[in-house]
Design a protein around this motif. Structure first.
Motif, PDB file in Angstrom:
ATOM      1  N   SER A 110       0.908  -1.207   0.067  1.00  0.00           N
ATOM      2  CA  SER A 110       0.025  -0.037  -0.132  1.00  0.00           C
ATOM      3  C   SER A 110       0.898   1.315  -0.186  1.00  0.00           C
ATOM      4  O   SER A 110       1.810   1.431   0.828  1.00  0.00           O
ATOM      5  CB  SER A 110      -0.804   0.081   1.183  1.00  0.00           C
TER       6      SER A 110
ATOM      7  N   LYS B 213       0.590   6.004  -0.997  1.00  0.00           N
ATOM      8  CA  LYS B 213      -0.049   6.876  -0.699  1.00  0.00           C
ATOM      9  C   LYS B 213      -1.429   6.784  -1.473  1.00  0.00           C
ATOM     10  O   LYS B 213      -2.503   7.316  -0.943  1.00  0.00           O
ATOM     11  CB  LYS B 213       0.643   8.352  -1.073  1.00  0.00           C
ATOM     12  N   ASP B 214      -1.223   6.779  -2.895  1.00  0.00           N
ATOM     13  CA  ASP B 214      -2.570   6.988  -3.706  1.00  0.00           C
ATOM     14  C   ASP B 214      -2.783   5.648  -4.304  1.00  0.00           C
ATOM     15  O   ASP B 214      -4.020   5.638  -5.035  1.00  0.00           O
ATOM     16  CB  ASP B 214      -2.238   8.044  -4.649  1.00  0.00           C
ATOM     17  N   MET B 215      -2.121   4.526  -4.071  1.00  0.00           N
ATOM     18  CA  MET B 215      -2.538   3.488  -4.723  1.00  0.00           C
ATOM     19  C   MET B 215      -2.005   2.035  -3.986  1.00  0.00           C
ATOM     20  O   MET B 215      -1.158   2.347  -2.984  1.00  0.00           O
ATOM     21  CB  MET B 215      -2.162   3.336  -6.118  1.00  0.00           C
TER      22      MET B 215
ATOM     23  N   LYS C  52      -7.373  -0.312  -6.131  1.00  0.00           N
ATOM     24  CA  LYS C  52      -7.772   1.122  -5.619  1.00  0.00           C
ATOM     25  C   LYS C  52      -7.622   1.345  -4.278  1.00  0.00           C
ATOM     26  O   LYS C  52      -7.679   0.084  -3.487  1.00  0.00           O
ATOM     27  CB  LYS C  52      -9.306   1.217  -5.885  1.00  0.00           C
ATOM     28  N   LYS C  53      -6.918   2.141  -3.582  1.00  0.00           N
ATOM     29  CA  LYS C  53      -6.636   2.532  -2.367  1.00  0.00           C
ATOM     30  C   LYS C  53      -7.652   2.426  -1.653  1.00  0.00           C
ATOM     31  O   LYS C  53      -7.570   1.853  -0.257  1.00  0.00           O
ATOM     32  CB  LYS C  53      -6.248   3.990  -2.282  1.00  0.00           C
ATOM     33  N   GLU C  54      -9.013   2.624  -1.861  1.00  0.00           N
ATOM     34  CA  GLU C  54     -10.080   2.503  -0.615  1.00  0.00           C
ATOM     35  C   GLU C  54     -10.491   1.005  -0.768  1.00  0.00           C
ATOM     36  O   GLU C  54     -11.244   0.649   0.256  1.00  0.00           O
ATOM     37  CB  GLU C  54     -11.217   3.419  -1.503  1.00  0.00           C
TER      38      GLU C  54
ATOM     39  N   TYR D 205       1.699   3.637   5.054  1.00  0.00           N
ATOM     40  CA  TYR D 205       0.491   3.820   4.058  1.00  0.00           C
ATOM     41  C   TYR D 205      -0.535   2.628   4.547  1.00  0.00           C
ATOM     42  O   TYR D 205      -1.534   2.536   3.491  1.00  0.00           O
ATOM     43  CB  TYR D 205       0.567   4.266   2.701  1.00  0.00           C
TER      44      TYR D 205
END
Length: 464
Positions: free
Chosen positions: A118, A120-122, A140-142, A186
């Motif tokens: 994981s 910061k953005d991905m 996706k990060k979420e 992250y």
């Protein structure tokens, strides 16, 4: 169109079309633009493809771009290794079976590890195949925390614990998976190690030793007492060599005990113990107990510290054969390491039967490698050679230029003379080093200079 020599796919683009769909329809994703998925398609079948059918399957408007069949076949082979994998392109929000498909995808491609990372953005998922990490999926990060929780549940770990490392295990019929979770900046990083249970092909004869090496090694392991040590970095095949040895020594009249971290293969007839430092079950404490279990042969997963080294020496002095691994760069370095751990040189001479160092090297694909004259300016360490071979890539090797791996060995039967040499540091031993073996692999066209470069620059002798 024949203007494309090769189709390169990003991980994101590759996930737009699952592998089984790509192979079935003979298509490769180009890009998604304004809701329309652009696909390269084989010229031979382009006219018979139905955009409506693929729109229904993939959920996007479809546009085709015809490309030479050979170029499509190459892209499919290179980027969709497992052909029928259902995991590739799976929807992270809707696909409940993604993790299960992912594991089987890794197993079918011969991966040894699956990395979940994981940022910061991905987030991404990588497979280790033939010792090299290959990016397989983007997440996706979420959606990443949900995937982490599924792994924790499957490996019976605490889903609420996100601050401390955790270790777990997932069991399948024919293999196990060791799960290691590490908190990072992250999010949690997960590594899943695929551990095979099938010992059918485990044999000393197929490890890669030549006859001279095998004879020297067998002389050491057939001794009634003493220590046999195998060294090398992580991923060099030490454990496979140990298990092949145990399988050979496993007899009805022999009591074999092992302490391992982890237990990678289960061997019928051998008493295997899993390390558990959390409750005080360490290599050294297990060794102490083993001596009361009337063993003939003891296998210690790794000699990590002075206490374990001293216990291993004690076990060998009291009439047991001890097999273990140790982290050093060479067979000679193993003896230096034992001296550094406080083992007297006379005890090394008395107990150590054979010191082995090994590496795993990727082999060139026999179907596509090409012979080339050595450029002496570029390859200064290969000036003794006239030719070498280069990787090209074909369907048989998934266009990597390499197929399979081979082990190379460095063996030293330990005598008092060997111990005197390492203690005085004034002479060199006359034996085939890992450097010699690596050079021979290049000469024989089995591997490349780049693949064995790290071995060629290692100092495996004193006073080099």
């Amino acid at each position: 169109m024949d203007i494309y020599k090769e189709i390169e796919l990003t991980t994101e683009c590759q996930q737009l079309v699952p592998a089984n769909i790509a192979y079935h329809y003979g298509v490769v994703p180009k890009e998604i633009k304004k809701g329309t998925l652009h696909l390269y398609a084989k010229q031979s079948t382009y006219s018979s493809l139905s955009p409506e059918e693929l729109e229904l399957i993939l959920g996007n408007q479809i546009e085709f771009e015809p490309v030479n069949d050979d170029i499509i076949n190459k892209a499919l082979s290179k980027h969709y290794r497992s052909g029928g994998s259902k995991a590739q392109g799976a929807d992270f929000e809707l696909g409940n079976d993604f993790l299960e498909n992912l594991i089987w995808d890794a197993k079918s491609t011969g991966s040894s590890d699956i990395h979940f990372e994981s940022f910061k953005d991905m987030a991404r998922i990588r497979f280790r195949i033939d010792g090299k990490l290959i990016e397989r999926y983007k997440v996706k990060k979420e959606d990443y925390p949900e995937l982490v929780n599924k792994i924790k549940i499957k490996s019976k770990l605490n889903i609420t614990e996100k601050r401390l490392p955790q270790d777990g295990r997932i069991h399948y019929d024919n293999f196990d998976i060791r799960v290691s979770i590490l908190p990072t900046l992250y999010g949690e990083k997960i590594v899943m190690r695929i551990l095979g249970r099938d010992t059918t092909n485990l044999s000393i004869d197929v490890l890669g030793m030549n006859e001279k090496e095998k004879d020297a090694y067998m002389e050491g392991v057939n001794a009634s007492k003493g220590i046999v040590l195998i060294s090398g970095p992580t991923g060099s095949g030490k454990t496979t060599t140990l298990y092949a040895t145990l399988k050979l020594l496993n007899k009805i009249n022999t009591n074999i005990l092992t302490i391992e971290d982890p237990i990678e293969y289960t061997l019928e007839g051998i008493n295997q113990v899993q390390l558990n430092e959390g409750v005080g079950l360490t290599f050294s404490s297990a060794l102490k107990t083993f001596l009361r279990q009337d063993p003939d042969i003891i296998m210690v997963g790794e000699i990590r510290d002075e206490k374990t080294a001293q216990m291993a020496i004690r076990a060998s002095l009291t009439g047991h054969l001890v097999l273990s691994t140790i982290h050093t760069n060479s067979a000679l370095g193993t003896i230096s390491r034992l001296v550094d751990m406080g083992v007297p040189s006379f005890l090394i001479a008395e107990t150590l039967r054979v010191s082995v160092a090994q590496r795993l090297v990727r082999k060139l694909c026999d179907y596509c490698k090409v012979k080339e004259t050595i450029d002496v300016e570029k390859f200064k360490k290969l000036t003794a050679l006239k030719y070498h071979y280069l990787p090209v890539g074909c369907d048989r090797c998934f266009h990597t230029g390499y197929k399979g791996r081979i082990a190379i060995y460095e063996l030293i039967p330990v005598t008092q003379k060997v111990v005197d040499i390492i203690k005085e540091g004034k002479q060199k031993l006359n034996y085939d080093t890992l450097k010699d073996k690596a050079f021979k692999l290049i000469e024989d066209g089995i591997t490349t200079y780049e693949e064995v470069y790290s071995i060629l620059i290692e100092d495996t002798q004193l006073n080099d």
